[in-house]
Design an enzyme around this catalytic site. Sequence first.
Site, PDB file in Angstrom:
ATOM      1  CB  SER A 180     -16.034 -18.678 -12.468  1.00  0.00           C
ATOM      2  OG  SER A 180     -16.266 -17.315 -12.502  1.00  0.00           O
TER       3      SER A 180
ATOM      4  N   GLY B 122     -13.378  -9.058 -15.474  1.00  0.00           N
ATOM      5  CA  GLY B 122     -12.570  -7.855 -15.629  1.00  0.00           C
ATOM      6  C   GLY B 122     -12.838  -6.952 -14.453  1.00  0.00           C
TER       7      GLY B 122
ATOM      8  CB  ILE C 223     -22.290 -20.507 -18.979  1.00  0.00           C
ATOM      9  CG1 ILE C 223     -23.330 -21.543 -18.558  1.00  0.00           C
ATOM     10  CG2 ILE C 223     -21.011 -21.174 -19.426  1.00  0.00           C
ATOM     11  CD1 ILE C 223     -23.782 -22.462 -19.706  1.00  0.00           C
TER      12      ILE C 223
ATOM     13  CE1 TYR D 163      -4.427  -1.076  -0.257  1.00  0.00           C
ATOM     14  CE2 TYR D 163      -3.266  -3.039   0.500  1.00  0.00           C
ATOM     15  CZ  TYR D 163      -4.377  -2.444  -0.082  1.00  0.00           C
ATOM     16  OH  TYR D 163      -5.437  -3.216  -0.495  1.00  0.00           O
TER      17      TYR D 163
ATOM     18  CD  GLU E 100      -6.817  -5.961   0.582  1.00  0.00           C
ATOM     19  OE1 GLU E 100      -5.589  -5.796   0.728  1.00  0.00           O
ATOM     20  OE2 GLU E 100      -7.494  -5.291  -0.232  1.00  0.00           O
TER      21      GLU E 100
HETATM   22  C1  HEM Z   1      -7.683  -4.649  -8.532  1.00  0.00           C
HETATM   23  C2  HEM Z   1      -8.618  -0.517  -6.183  1.00  0.00           C
HETATM   24  C3  HEM Z   1      -4.442  -0.981  -3.775  1.00  0.00           C
HETATM   25  C4  HEM Z   1      -3.140  -4.441  -6.884  1.00  0.00           C
HETATM   26  C5  HEM Z   1      -8.303  -3.507  -8.068  1.00  0.00           C
HETATM   27  C6  HEM Z   1      -9.607  -3.071  -8.499  1.00  0.00           C
HETATM   28  C7  HEM Z   1      -9.864  -1.911  -7.851  1.00  0.00           C
HETATM   29  C8  HEM Z   1      -8.734  -1.612  -7.015  1.00  0.00           C
HETATM   30  C9  HEM Z   1     -11.126  -1.079  -7.974  1.00  0.00           C
HETATM   31  C10 HEM Z   1     -10.504  -3.802  -9.496  1.00  0.00           C
HETATM   32  C11 HEM Z   1     -11.281  -4.840  -8.729  1.00  0.00           C
HETATM   33  C12 HEM Z   1     -12.056  -5.811  -9.572  1.00  0.00           C
HETATM   34  O1  HEM Z   1     -11.482  -6.355 -10.502  1.00  0.00           O
HETATM   35  O2  HEM Z   1     -13.223  -6.052  -9.292  1.00  0.00           O
HETATM   36  C13 HEM Z   1      -7.576  -0.291  -5.305  1.00  0.00           C
HETATM   37  C14 HEM Z   1      -7.526   0.789  -4.347  1.00  0.00           C
HETATM   38  C15 HEM Z   1      -6.352   0.654  -3.660  1.00  0.00           C
HETATM   39  C16 HEM Z   1      -5.675  -0.513  -4.208  1.00  0.00           C
HETATM   40  C17 HEM Z   1      -8.602   1.846  -4.167  1.00  0.00           C
HETATM   41  C18 HEM Z   1      -5.780   1.496  -2.554  1.00  0.00           C
HETATM   42  C19 HEM Z   1      -6.491   2.036  -1.589  1.00  0.00           C
HETATM   43  C20 HEM Z   1      -3.707  -1.947  -4.422  1.00  0.00           C
HETATM   44  C21 HEM Z   1      -2.343  -2.315  -4.081  1.00  0.00           C
HETATM   45  C22 HEM Z   1      -1.958  -3.263  -4.985  1.00  0.00           C
HETATM   46  C23 HEM Z   1      -3.108  -3.517  -5.861  1.00  0.00           C
HETATM   47  C24 HEM Z   1      -1.536  -1.744  -2.918  1.00  0.00           C
HETATM   48  C25 HEM Z   1      -0.621  -3.961  -5.120  1.00  0.00           C
HETATM   49  C26 HEM Z   1       0.469  -3.316  -5.364  1.00  0.00           C
HETATM   50  C27 HEM Z   1      -4.266  -4.783  -7.597  1.00  0.00           C
HETATM   51  C28 HEM Z   1      -4.294  -5.815  -8.616  1.00  0.00           C
HETATM   52  C29 HEM Z   1      -5.609  -5.884  -9.074  1.00  0.00           C
HETATM   53  C30 HEM Z   1      -6.353  -4.894  -8.347  1.00  0.00           C
HETATM   54  C31 HEM Z   1      -3.089  -6.636  -9.077  1.00  0.00           C
HETATM   55  C32 HEM Z   1      -6.152  -6.781 -10.178  1.00  0.00           C
HETATM   56  C33 HEM Z   1      -5.945  -5.953 -11.395  1.00  0.00           C
HETATM   57  C34 HEM Z   1      -5.980  -6.659 -12.647  1.00  0.00           C
HETATM   58  O3  HEM Z   1      -6.125  -7.874 -12.659  1.00  0.00           O
HETATM   59  O4  HEM Z   1      -5.813  -5.913 -13.609  1.00  0.00           O
HETATM   60  N1  HEM Z   1      -7.791  -2.612  -7.161  1.00  0.00           N
HETATM   61  N2  HEM Z   1      -6.445  -1.053  -5.188  1.00  0.00           N
HETATM   62  N3  HEM Z   1      -4.131  -2.695  -5.487  1.00  0.00           N
HETATM   63  N4  HEM Z   1      -5.512  -4.256  -7.467  1.00  0.00           N
HETATM   64 FE1  HEM Z   1      -5.994  -2.704  -6.270  1.00  0.00          FE
END
Ligand code: HEM
Length: 402
Positions: A209, A397, A277, A95, A137
């Site tokens: 899934s 996605g 599906i 973070y 988390e």
């Molecule tokens: C996915 C927000 C911090 C890594 C996501 C998603 C959101 C989000 C909205 C998409 C969720 C979905 O697919 O339904 C945030 C917010 C953060 C935060 C608001 C801070 C307050 C972090 C941190 C990391 C991280 C610290 C790691 C360095 C990821 C990854 C995904 C993800 C790897 C999946 C993205 C993908 O597959 O393209 N996050 N995140 N996030 N986040 Fe975060």
Amino acid sequence: MLAQKTIDIIKSTVPVLQVHGTQITTVFYKNMFTAHPELLNIFNHANQAKGRQQTALANTVLAAAQNIDQLETIIPVVKQIAHKHRSLMIKAEHYPIVGEFLLKAIKEVLGDAATDEIIQAWADAYGVIAQVFIDIEKQMYEESAAKTGGWSDYKEFKVINKVQESEVITSFYLAPADGSSLPAYEAGQYITIRLSIPGENFLFNRQYSLSSASNKEYFRISVKKEVTTENPDGKVSNYLHSDINVNDTLEVTVPAGDFTLLKKEGPITFISGGVGITPFMSMVATIAEEQPNREVNFIHSARNGTVQAFNKELIRIKDSINNFQLSYIYENPAEKDKLNPFFKKAGYIDTEWLKEHALMTDGHYYVCGPVPFLQTVIKGLRDNGIDDAHIHYEFFGPSLTL
Ligand code: HEM
């Protein structure tokens, strides 16, 4: 607790972020990956390439900023994201990295408009928002470790069966390589798989899934082969289809996700498009095992019968549920598709068709598929008077506002 002055600054900068939000997160990712290329082992390159992750993060930061004095209202959204973070092994130590590069990006894009006072307010607000994620988390990691007897990282799984379900969808049956048994999961949950692809510099991970009812021996995922390997979306699915075979290994994390089957009694309608599906195969198989008297209406839309998966499996499930209706809608049916006894319509689902075929008194509706499909079906259900509390949906996605 944030000071009132900080809250006021955050709220007054929301309109600016609305204009620049996506630009800020685009700069943020570019700079963060330059400084921390190891994070490319975690992020989905296809989502990056298409800007989807940028939009998802921007939306969430804005939602948080708008609600900074009542963050409890965004907890359901945080939980959904936290499931994904947990399944990707995102930890508290990540973070501060995101915070540092987010603040630098705000400064870079807004220039002089981002005064020290504004940057400090955002630093404080990010700290509060990040802590909400970290706490939720942490609890999820603890719960999943307790449920699985300590499985809390990526674990090696072996492919024990590979079954072609249609011209474009193939199932992989995955069992722990160490021979251990599997924890129960909820129908509708997904797993993250991680693999390295020869010639690529970073690891790839994807969420799929689970497509069968929970059982102790294996996880089954059913993967659609995307059209082109040039498209980063297709890289993993093509590799799985053509190069991953029985006895090969993949890394897997504990099942995650809150798009799950409501176990209470009452009629339920599943409406899926294409590979959407898959979570419903798990849900309907679970109903067959645990609630065979539940009224189920299963509606599936596909391009045609050749690309459609699970026809035979659905017919078997139909025999185990006492009140089960099955309908297929094919965009372009071949002549033989029209002979399928469950074929109901050529073309697309619309409000009128839903009115005649989908509505159930006091029913719950589960919808899954690509975004345009979801938008049409959800609008159709709403136009037919279905309350939002009875509509549950998921698409593949990062989450965007529908
Ligand atoms: C996915 C927000 C911090 C890594 C996501 C998603 C959101 C989000 C909205 C998409 C969720 C979905 O697919 O339904 C945030 C917010 C953060 C935060 C608001 C801070 C307050 C972090 C941190 C990391 C991280 C610290 C790691 C360095 C990821 C990854 C995904 C993800 C790897 C999946 C993205 C993908 O597959 O393209 N996050 N995140 N996030 N986040 Fe975060």
